[in-house]
Design a protein around this motif. Structure first.
Motif, PDB file in Angstrom:
ATOM      1  N   SER A 236      58.277   1.971 -34.311  1.00  0.00           N
ATOM      2  CA  SER A 236      57.094   2.550 -35.395  1.00  0.00           C
ATOM      3  C   SER A 236      56.734   1.243 -36.183  1.00  0.00           C
ATOM      4  O   SER A 236      55.445   1.733 -36.589  1.00  0.00           O
ATOM      5  CB  SER A 236      58.372   2.308 -36.985  1.00  0.00           C
ATOM      6  OG  SER A 236      58.598   4.426 -36.706  1.00  0.00           O
ATOM      7  N   LEU A 237      57.181  -0.452 -36.420  1.00  0.00           N
ATOM      8  CA  LEU A 237      56.549  -1.496 -36.011  1.00  0.00           C
ATOM      9  C   LEU A 237      55.503  -1.306 -35.558  1.00  0.00           C
ATOM     10  O   LEU A 237      54.420  -2.328 -35.555  1.00  0.00           O
ATOM     11  CB  LEU A 237      57.012  -2.762 -36.735  1.00  0.00           C
ATOM     12  CG  LEU A 237      58.103  -2.634 -37.955  1.00  0.00           C
ATOM     13  CD1 LEU A 237      58.877  -3.455 -38.170  1.00  0.00           C
ATOM     14  CD2 LEU A 237      57.327  -2.779 -39.291  1.00  0.00           C
ATOM     15  N   SER A 238      55.567  -1.375 -34.278  1.00  0.00           N
ATOM     16  CA  SER A 238      54.472  -1.828 -33.071  1.00  0.00           C
ATOM     17  C   SER A 238      53.566  -0.261 -33.009  1.00  0.00           C
ATOM     18  O   SER A 238      52.285  -0.667 -33.115  1.00  0.00           O
ATOM     19  CB  SER A 238      55.537  -1.320 -31.784  1.00  0.00           C
ATOM     20  OG  SER A 238      56.202  -2.346 -31.594  1.00  0.00           O
ATOM     21  N   TRP A 239      53.669   0.534 -33.907  1.00  0.00           N
ATOM     22  CA  TRP A 239      53.062   2.112 -33.607  1.00  0.00           C
ATOM     23  C   TRP A 239      52.041   1.993 -34.979  1.00  0.00           C
ATOM     24  O   TRP A 239      50.884   2.669 -35.780  1.00  0.00           O
ATOM     25  CB  TRP A 239      54.023   3.058 -34.103  1.00  0.00           C
ATOM     26  CG  TRP A 239      53.613   3.904 -32.621  1.00  0.00           C
ATOM     27  CD1 TRP A 239      54.071   2.781 -31.219  1.00  0.00           C
ATOM     28  CD2 TRP A 239      53.265   4.338 -32.128  1.00  0.00           C
ATOM     29  NE1 TRP A 239      54.400   3.622 -29.984  1.00  0.00           N
ATOM     30  CE2 TRP A 239      53.646   4.602 -30.469  1.00  0.00           C
ATOM     31  CE3 TRP A 239      52.478   6.215 -33.049  1.00  0.00           C
ATOM     32  CZ2 TRP A 239      53.281   5.272 -30.636  1.00  0.00           C
ATOM     33  CZ3 TRP A 239      52.643   7.377 -30.919  1.00  0.00           C
ATOM     34  CH2 TRP A 239      52.823   7.169 -30.373  1.00  0.00           C
ATOM     35  N   ALA A 240      52.107   0.857 -36.024  1.00  0.00           N
ATOM     36  CA  ALA A 240      52.053   0.623 -37.327  1.00  0.00           C
ATOM     37  C   ALA A 240      50.372   0.283 -37.704  1.00  0.00           C
ATOM     38  O   ALA A 240      49.341   1.923 -38.335  1.00  0.00           O
ATOM     39  CB  ALA A 240      52.425  -0.780 -38.330  1.00  0.00           C
ATOM     40  N   GLY A 241      49.677  -0.085 -36.448  1.00  0.00           N
ATOM     41  CA  GLY A 241      48.690   0.213 -36.390  1.00  0.00           C
ATOM     42  C   GLY A 241      47.785   1.232 -36.264  1.00  0.00           C
ATOM     43  O   GLY A 241      46.349   1.591 -36.518  1.00  0.00           O
ATOM     44  N   ILE A 242      48.354   2.406 -35.507  1.00  0.00           N
ATOM     45  CA  ILE A 242      48.073   3.659 -34.965  1.00  0.00           C
ATOM     46  C   ILE A 242      47.303   4.440 -35.972  1.00  0.00           C
ATOM     47  O   ILE A 242      45.938   5.000 -35.358  1.00  0.00           O
ATOM     48  CB  ILE A 242      49.478   4.073 -34.123  1.00  0.00           C
ATOM     49  CG1 ILE A 242      49.190   2.935 -32.577  1.00  0.00           C
ATOM     50  CG2 ILE A 242      48.425   5.590 -33.306  1.00  0.00           C
ATOM     51  CD1 ILE A 242      50.578   3.544 -31.358  1.00  0.00           C
ATOM     52  N   PRO A 243      47.325   4.551 -36.692  1.00  0.00           N
ATOM     53  CA  PRO A 243      47.559   5.555 -38.130  1.00  0.00           C
ATOM     54  C   PRO A 243      45.425   5.498 -38.454  1.00  0.00           C
ATOM     55  O   PRO A 243      44.598   5.959 -38.881  1.00  0.00           O
ATOM     56  CB  PRO A 243      48.052   5.552 -39.262  1.00  0.00           C
ATOM     57  CG  PRO A 243      49.106   5.414 -38.777  1.00  0.00           C
ATOM     58  CD  PRO A 243      49.119   4.029 -37.455  1.00  0.00           C
TER      59      PRO A 243
END
Length: 447
Positions: free
Chosen positions: A357-364
């Protein structure tokens, strides 16, 4: 424990069909929004509506995966994803799919995919243990699975969109999600994942959640990985959700070439992952990782920016995507092995949920930022800036000292490793009196 390849086969089968469904929808949904509205901004909004729930729910359901068991969580999430995707197809057929309803159903898909993917991933180390294979080989096979999905999914998605339209193509996604639930129910042993839920079942949710945070705070290498991958994921999301579809439209290549690029990249990434599965446990991780990242990211952005001004032949563009895919095939096997080595098994769900989730925080933000900046600056300049940012991120961060730890834990004897990286017979029966399991594992990790 008796060795068996069935659990690994079941996990990989469930991953394959579920990820294929995700890849098909990744082609179909943005194209549907672009055809319906003609707006890059709306493309970003729909992508935002899927990825924000994915990131948030995945972070928050880690303790539940540990508590309820990953097998049960994976099955339920796949059923929910299939139902939401089927609802989009049905409502579109009945002409009852306004933008608000589409966004709501996309939110459901994102919220279900988060814990579903997490649950499958947390079963990999146990499946590897049951099969008696090294972690690098197991994560390499997981990488092959992901890359196969990237190959088959976009090709099917691009072809179906061209033939039957974008939203009807989502029926294939719904079928894939449903097959994922069937694979989990039939192929995985009922006891799968029980080790993860066997520690402290009486603990409350927020205590479990806090244990995951506390563990990550004491792992500089995992924190460095998350920071770098957060930036590259943002740029990848901007590329896949907005920049590449806009390039396909502006260049006149359309969804067929868009799907071809993704599929060729996925196919060569399968080759990279196969090589990683065969030899990664003998290779130095750090140089391979950063060289692979340099090939995997920037060239894609630069070739599309160049094509907009020069009308490059399709084969040249596809060749660049092929090289990027082969480099990318080495990344997840290395990252997965590092994580599984360092995280104790009973903390895996909550820690892995937070990690992703932290690694994906920039995806949105990727799709939103790409849509907004393209509207202001144009497509080619944004592609060039993103490619340069990708190169800087994957080169400069490698200079930090914590990256030297990538190979050190692997070189330790089994007695000095965390429980998740040791064979069943080498594990202690439990923590010492007065010592929590997490404390014991942290002592071993920080030796």
């Amino acid at each position: 424990m008796e060795r068996s390849l069935r659990p690994m086969g079941g996990v990989l089968a469930a991953m394959t069909v579920a990820m294929t469904g995700t890849r098909v929808s990744a082609i179909a949904l943005p194209w549907f929004v672009l055809e319906s509205t003609g707006s890059a901004m709306w493309m970003g909004v729909v992508a935002f509506a899927e990825t924000v729930p994915y990131v948030l729910v995945r972070a928050l359901t880690g303790p539940l995966v540990d508590r309820l068991g990953p097998r049960r969580m994976s099955w339920a999430a796949d059923v929910a994803s299939a139902s939401a995707a089927a609802a989009i197809v049905l409502l579109h057929t009945l002409d009852l799919l306004p933008m608000g309803a589409l966004i709501a159903l996309v939110v459901v898909i994102g919220a279900a995919r988060g814990p579903g993917d997490l649950a499958k991933e947390t079963m990999v180390p146990e499946a590897a243990e049951r099969a008696g294979m090294p972690l690098e080989r197991a994560t390499g096979l997981m990488g092959v699975t992901e890359r196969l999905a990237q190959t088959v999914g976009p090709a099917l998605g691009g072809a179906l969109v061209a033939v039957v339209g974008a939203v009807p193509s989502l029926s294939l996604s719904a079928g894939c999600f449903a097959l994922g639930s069937v694979a989990v129910a039939l192929a995985l042993p009922r006891g799968m994942g029980q080790q993860a839920s066997g520690h402290g079942e009486e603990e409350r949710y927020w205590r479990r959640f806090g244990q995951g945070l506390a563990f990550l705070r004491g792992e500089p290498l995992l924190l460095a990985v998350m920071a770098m991958v957060c930036v590259t994921n943002l740029l990848d999301a901007a590329f896949s959700q907005v920049l590449a579809p806009l390039w396909a439209k502006e260049s006149g290549h359309g969804t067929v070439v868009l799907g071809l690029n993704s599929s060729v990249m996925g196919l060569t990434a399968v080759g990279g992952s196969v090589v990683a599965a065969a030899v990664a446990h003998r290779m130095p991780r750090r140089p391979v990782f950063f060289v692979a990242f340099l090939f995997a990211g920037p060239p894609r952005f630069l070739i599309l920016a160049t094509d907009l001004g020069r009308d490059l032949p399709v084969w040249a563009i596809v060749a660049v995507f092929a090289v990027s895919g082969f480099g990318g095939g080495f990344l997840n096997p290395i990252l997965g092995a590092i994580s599984y080595e360092r995280v104790p098994r009973h903390l895996l769900g909550r820690v892995a949920g937070l990690q992703t989730s932290l690694s994906w925080a920039g995806i949105p933000l990727g799709g939103l930022l790409a849509g907004a900046t393209v509207a202001v600056a144009g497509l080619a300049p944004v592609l060039l800036v993103c490619g340069a940012a990708y190169a800087a991120t994957t080169s400069l961060t490698g200079l930090r000292p914590e990256w030297r730890e990538m190979d050190r834990l692997r070189a330790r004897p089994e007695s000095a490793r965390p429980e998740s990286a040791r064979p069943e017979s080498a594990r202690p029966a439990g923590p010492a009196p007065g010592e929590s399991a997490g404390t014991a594992d942290r002592a071993r990790l920080n030796e």
